[in-house]
Design a protein around this motif. Structure first.
Motif, PDB file in Angstrom:
ATOM      1  N   LEU A 157      75.034 -21.564  40.178  1.00 17.74           N
ATOM      2  CA  LEU A 157      75.759 -20.306  40.014  1.00 17.74           C
ATOM      3  C   LEU A 157      76.815 -20.132  41.098  1.00 17.74           C
ATOM      4  O   LEU A 157      77.922 -19.667  40.828  1.00 17.74           O
ATOM      5  CB  LEU A 157      74.768 -19.128  40.040  1.00 17.74           C
ATOM      6  CG  LEU A 157      73.822 -19.014  38.839  1.00 17.74           C
ATOM      7  CD1 LEU A 157      72.810 -17.895  39.076  1.00 17.74           C
ATOM      8  CD2 LEU A 157      74.603 -18.759  37.563  1.00 17.74           C
ATOM      9  N   GLU A 158      76.464 -20.529  42.320  1.00 13.82           N
ATOM     10  CA  GLU A 158      77.420 -20.431  43.412  1.00 13.82           C
ATOM     11  C   GLU A 158      78.610 -21.351  43.175  1.00 13.82           C
ATOM     12  O   GLU A 158      79.769 -20.971  43.417  1.00 13.82           O
ATOM     13  CB  GLU A 158      76.735 -20.808  44.738  1.00 13.82           C
ATOM     14  CG  GLU A 158      77.626 -20.673  45.963  1.00 13.82           C
ATOM     15  CD  GLU A 158      78.067 -19.242  46.211  1.00 13.82           C
ATOM     16  OE1 GLU A 158      79.140 -19.058  46.820  1.00 13.82           O
ATOM     17  OE2 GLU A 158      77.346 -18.309  45.789  1.00 13.82           O
ATOM     18  N   SER A 159      78.316 -22.560  42.663  1.00  9.91           N
ATOM     19  CA  SER A 159      79.396 -23.496  42.342  1.00  9.91           C
ATOM     20  C   SER A 159      80.294 -22.941  41.249  1.00  9.91           C
ATOM     21  O   SER A 159      81.525 -23.051  41.312  1.00  9.91           O
ATOM     22  CB  SER A 159      78.807 -24.842  41.900  1.00  9.91           C
ATOM     23  OG  SER A 159      79.820 -25.739  41.527  1.00  9.91           O
ATOM     24  N   ILE A 160      79.667 -22.315  40.234  1.00 10.42           N
ATOM     25  CA  ILE A 160      80.455 -21.722  39.147  1.00 10.42           C
ATOM     26  C   ILE A 160      81.324 -20.587  39.681  1.00 10.42           C
ATOM     27  O   ILE A 160      82.497 -20.458  39.305  1.00 10.42           O
ATOM     28  CB  ILE A 160      79.515 -21.211  38.034  1.00 10.42           C
ATOM     29  CG1 ILE A 160      78.853 -22.400  37.316  1.00 10.42           C
ATOM     30  CG2 ILE A 160      80.280 -20.350  37.027  1.00 10.42           C
ATOM     31  CD1 ILE A 160      77.776 -21.998  36.341  1.00 10.42           C
ATOM     32  N   ARG A 161      80.751 -19.785  40.581  1.00 11.41           N
ATOM     33  CA  ARG A 161      81.533 -18.685  41.162  1.00 11.41           C
ATOM     34  C   ARG A 161      82.725 -19.228  41.956  1.00 11.41           C
ATOM     35  O   ARG A 161      83.835 -18.691  41.886  1.00 11.41           O
ATOM     36  CB  ARG A 161      80.641 -17.820  42.064  1.00 11.41           C
ATOM     37  CG  ARG A 161      79.701 -16.897  41.305  1.00 11.41           C
ATOM     38  CD  ARG A 161      79.088 -15.860  42.221  1.00 11.41           C
ATOM     39  NE  ARG A 161      78.124 -16.462  43.118  1.00 11.41           N
ATOM     40  CZ  ARG A 161      76.815 -16.549  42.867  1.00 11.41           C
ATOM     41  NH1 ARG A 161      76.331 -16.073  41.732  1.00 11.41           N
ATOM     42  NH2 ARG A 161      75.995 -17.108  43.737  1.00 11.41           N
ATOM     43  N   GLU A 162      82.477 -20.316  42.706  1.00 12.21           N
ATOM     44  CA  GLU A 162      83.570 -20.916  43.466  1.00 12.21           C
ATOM     45  C   GLU A 162      84.647 -21.457  42.526  1.00 12.21           C
ATOM     46  O   GLU A 162      85.848 -21.289  42.775  1.00 12.21           O
ATOM     47  CB  GLU A 162      83.034 -22.042  44.355  1.00 12.21           C
ATOM     48  CG  GLU A 162      82.180 -21.547  45.524  1.00 12.21           C
ATOM     49  CD  GLU A 162      81.658 -22.690  46.352  1.00 12.21           C
ATOM     50  OE1 GLU A 162      81.960 -23.861  46.012  1.00 12.21           O
ATOM     51  OE2 GLU A 162      80.950 -22.430  47.343  1.00 12.21           O
ATOM     52  N   LYS A 163      84.200 -22.127  41.448  1.00 10.44           N
ATOM     53  CA  LYS A 163      85.159 -22.669  40.478  1.00 10.44           C
ATOM     54  C   LYS A 163      85.969 -21.538  39.844  1.00 10.44           C
ATOM     55  O   LYS A 163      87.186 -21.659  39.656  1.00 10.44           O
ATOM     56  CB  LYS A 163      84.421 -23.464  39.406  1.00 10.44           C
ATOM     57  CG  LYS A 163      83.827 -24.772  39.884  1.00 10.44           C
ATOM     58  CD  LYS A 163      84.909 -25.811  40.061  1.00 10.44           C
ATOM     59  CE  LYS A 163      84.331 -27.190  40.320  1.00 10.44           C
ATOM     60  NZ  LYS A 163      83.739 -27.351  41.616  1.00 10.44           N
ATOM     61  N   ASP A 164      85.282 -20.448  39.510  1.00 10.25           N
ATOM     62  CA  ASP A 164      85.986 -19.309  38.915  1.00 10.25           C
ATOM     63  C   ASP A 164      87.034 -18.752  39.880  1.00 10.25           C
ATOM     64  O   ASP A 164      88.160 -18.414  39.473  1.00 10.25           O
ATOM     65  CB  ASP A 164      84.994 -18.203  38.532  1.00 10.25           C
ATOM     66  CG  ASP A 164      84.161 -18.568  37.315  1.00 10.25           C
ATOM     67  OD1 ASP A 164      84.582 -19.478  36.582  1.00 10.25           O
ATOM     68  OD2 ASP A 164      83.110 -17.950  37.107  1.00 10.25           O
ATOM     69  N   SER A 224      59.289 -24.458  40.334  1.00  7.19           N
ATOM     70  CA  SER A 224      59.951 -23.196  40.045  1.00  7.19           C
ATOM     71  C   SER A 224      60.864 -22.796  41.204  1.00  7.19           C
ATOM     72  O   SER A 224      61.984 -22.339  41.007  1.00  7.19           O
ATOM     73  CB  SER A 224      58.913 -22.108  39.780  1.00  7.19           C
ATOM     74  OG  SER A 224      59.528 -20.871  39.560  1.00  7.19           O
ATOM     75  N   LYS A 225      60.399 -23.021  42.431  1.00  6.20           N
ATOM     76  CA  LYS A 225      61.199 -22.697  43.604  1.00  6.20           C
ATOM     77  C   LYS A 225      62.431 -23.590  43.660  1.00  6.20           C
ATOM     78  O   LYS A 225      63.554 -23.119  43.891  1.00  6.20           O
ATOM     79  CB  LYS A 225      60.365 -22.878  44.867  1.00  6.20           C
ATOM     80  CG  LYS A 225      61.098 -22.496  46.142  1.00  6.20           C
ATOM     81  CD  LYS A 225      60.206 -22.662  47.352  1.00  6.20           C
ATOM     82  CE  LYS A 225      60.953 -22.302  48.629  1.00  6.20           C
ATOM     83  NZ  LYS A 225      60.087 -22.475  49.830  1.00  6.20           N
ATOM     84  N   LYS A 226      62.212 -24.904  43.407  1.00 11.94           N
ATOM     85  CA  LYS A 226      63.350 -25.834  43.407  1.00 11.94           C
ATOM     86  C   LYS A 226      64.322 -25.495  42.290  1.00 11.94           C
ATOM     87  O   LYS A 226      65.537 -25.546  42.470  1.00 11.94           O
ATOM     88  CB  LYS A 226      62.857 -27.272  43.251  1.00 11.94           C
ATOM     89  CG  LYS A 226      62.136 -27.816  44.486  1.00 11.94           C
ATOM     90  CD  LYS A 226      61.722 -29.256  44.274  1.00 11.94           C
ATOM     91  CE  LYS A 226      61.045 -29.817  45.511  1.00 11.94           C
ATOM     92  NZ  LYS A 226      60.607 -31.226  45.304  1.00 11.94           N
ATOM     93  N   GLY A 227      63.765 -25.149  41.112  1.00  7.73           N
ATOM     94  CA  GLY A 227      64.624 -24.774  39.992  1.00  7.73           C
ATOM     95  C   GLY A 227      65.465 -23.554  40.319  1.00  7.73           C
ATOM     96  O   GLY A 227      66.648 -23.495  39.989  1.00  7.73           O
ATOM     97  N   ALA A 228      64.830 -22.584  40.972  1.00  7.10           N
ATOM     98  CA  ALA A 228      65.566 -21.380  41.348  1.00  7.10           C
ATOM     99  C   ALA A 228      66.670 -21.708  42.354  1.00  7.10           C
ATOM    100  O   ALA A 228      67.783 -21.190  42.270  1.00  7.10           O
ATOM    101  CB  ALA A 228      64.608 -20.343  41.937  1.00  7.10           C
ATOM    102  N   GLU A 229      66.339 -22.610  43.310  1.00  8.44           N
ATOM    103  CA  GLU A 229      67.349 -23.003  44.288  1.00  8.44           C
ATOM    104  C   GLU A 229      68.502 -23.744  43.619  1.00  8.44           C
ATOM    105  O   GLU A 229      69.674 -23.502  43.928  1.00  8.44           O
ATOM    106  CB  GLU A 229      66.710 -23.882  45.364  1.00  8.44           C
ATOM    107  CG  GLU A 229      65.717 -23.117  46.262  1.00  8.44           C
ATOM    108  CD  GLU A 229      64.996 -24.048  47.216  1.00  8.44           C
ATOM    109  OE1 GLU A 229      65.160 -25.284  47.068  1.00  8.44           O
ATOM    110  OE2 GLU A 229      64.275 -23.550  48.097  1.00  8.44           O
ATOM    111  N   ASN A 230      68.161 -24.677  42.695  1.00 11.65           N
ATOM    112  CA  ASN A 230      69.203 -25.407  41.975  1.00 11.65           C
ATOM    113  C   ASN A 230      70.062 -24.474  41.137  1.00 11.65           C
ATOM    114  O   ASN A 230      71.282 -24.623  41.059  1.00 11.65           O
ATOM    115  CB  ASN A 230      68.577 -26.482  41.071  1.00 11.65           C
ATOM    116  CG  ASN A 230      67.948 -27.608  41.871  1.00 11.65           C
ATOM    117  OD1 ASN A 230      68.342 -27.853  43.015  1.00 11.65           O
ATOM    118  ND2 ASN A 230      66.982 -28.277  41.285  1.00 11.65           N
TER     119      ASN A 230
END
Length: 281
Positions: free
Chosen positions: A95-102, A84-90
């Motif tokens: 999300l950060e990558s999507i924000r950067e792409k946006d 769950s922790k790894k999933g949250a980190e991934n």
């Protein structure tokens, strides 16, 4: 008398002996019954003890299974917590990558919009400066963000010549005034001809003629109107990029033209994008 006493004693002894044997037999029978009951009770007790031990063993086995299950569940819970922790980190990274792409897409869109705005302003200025000319002599078009100013051959040159007419210089002066105020653009002057062959002591062929015409215009823009030569390119296209068929007089007239291709400075355009990318990080 003595004989009577002896007889009486014998009868009494005999009677007494008979009673004792009967009671003995009864006692013996009861004893056997008691033994049977005891044996039965012992068998039942042993059976109960065996059943108890079996149940205890079964319960101990179940307890062991439950302990192992509980331990496995605790381990799984730990694994799930880790997952769950790894999933949250991934997910956060995604999300950060999507924000950067946006942000990158927005930056590119802003740069394109800015370029389009500058292009539109350029077209408006050119049309304003050249609006009093006949549409057959000069045309302004925009294709894929590139501005094309097409000037007819009859407005610029005499037939078979690359000497620019005085009337053409007036038109070139108006074009120069607009492009000088748009430093974000470079432009290329293209010479075009029809398919009629030409050959004389000064001109080898149509390709040579189209190149000399483009060079003549570039020199006038530079020498007479002060356009920076670093922003200009002269190119001869000859008869190889027609806009109409060469089987009619009107088609040949359309193909004899000089085209000024106004291009945005790609290095500046990419610089806008790179600057936006830096701000997006």
């Amino acid at each position: 008398m003595k004989r009577i006493f002896l007889a009486t004693a014998a009868i009494t002894l005999l009677f007494s002996s008979c009673v004792s044997k009967k009671k003995y037999a009864e006692l013996e029978a009861k004893q056997q019954e008691t033994k049977d009951l005891l044996n039965t009770a012992t068998v039942k007790l042993n059976s109960c003890l065996e059943d108890k031990e079996s149940r205890i063993s079964s319960l101990n086995e179940q307890i062991s299974i439950l302990k192992n299950t509980n331990s496995a569940l605790l381990n799984n819970q730990g694994d799930l917590a880790t997952l769950s922790k790894k999933g949250a980190e991934n997910l956060e990274r995604s999300l950060e990558s999507i924000r950067e792409k946006d942000l990158q897409i927005k930056t590119m869109r802003d740069a394109i919009n800015k370029k389009d705005s500058v292009t539109l302003a350029l077209v408006t200025s050119l049309k304003g400066a050249l609006g009093d000319l006949n549409d057959e002599d000069i045309q302004i078009n925009v294709e894929k963000g590139v501005v094309f100013v097409s000037i007819s051959d009859k407005l610029l040159f005499r037939s078979g010549s690359y000497q620019v007419s005085n009337r053409a210089k007036e038109v070139l002066g108006k074009v120069a005034k607009v492009v000088k105020n748009k430093p974000d653009f470079e432009f290329m002057v293209e010479g075009h001809t029809d398919t009629d062959p030409i050959s004389n002591s000064c001109i080898k062929d149509n390709w040579d003629l189209s190149t000399k015409r483009a060079t003549s215009i570039v020199r006038i823009l530079q020498n007479e109107f002060g356009v920076d030569p670093a922003r200009m390119t002269a190119a001869g296209r000859g008869e190889y990029v027609p806009v109409a068929g060469n089987d009619t007089a009107s088609g040949k007239a359309a193909n004899r033209r000089t085209r000024i291709v106004v291009l945005p400075k790609l290095d500046q355009f990419y610089s806008m994008i790179e600057e936006g990318m830096k701000k997006a990080k």
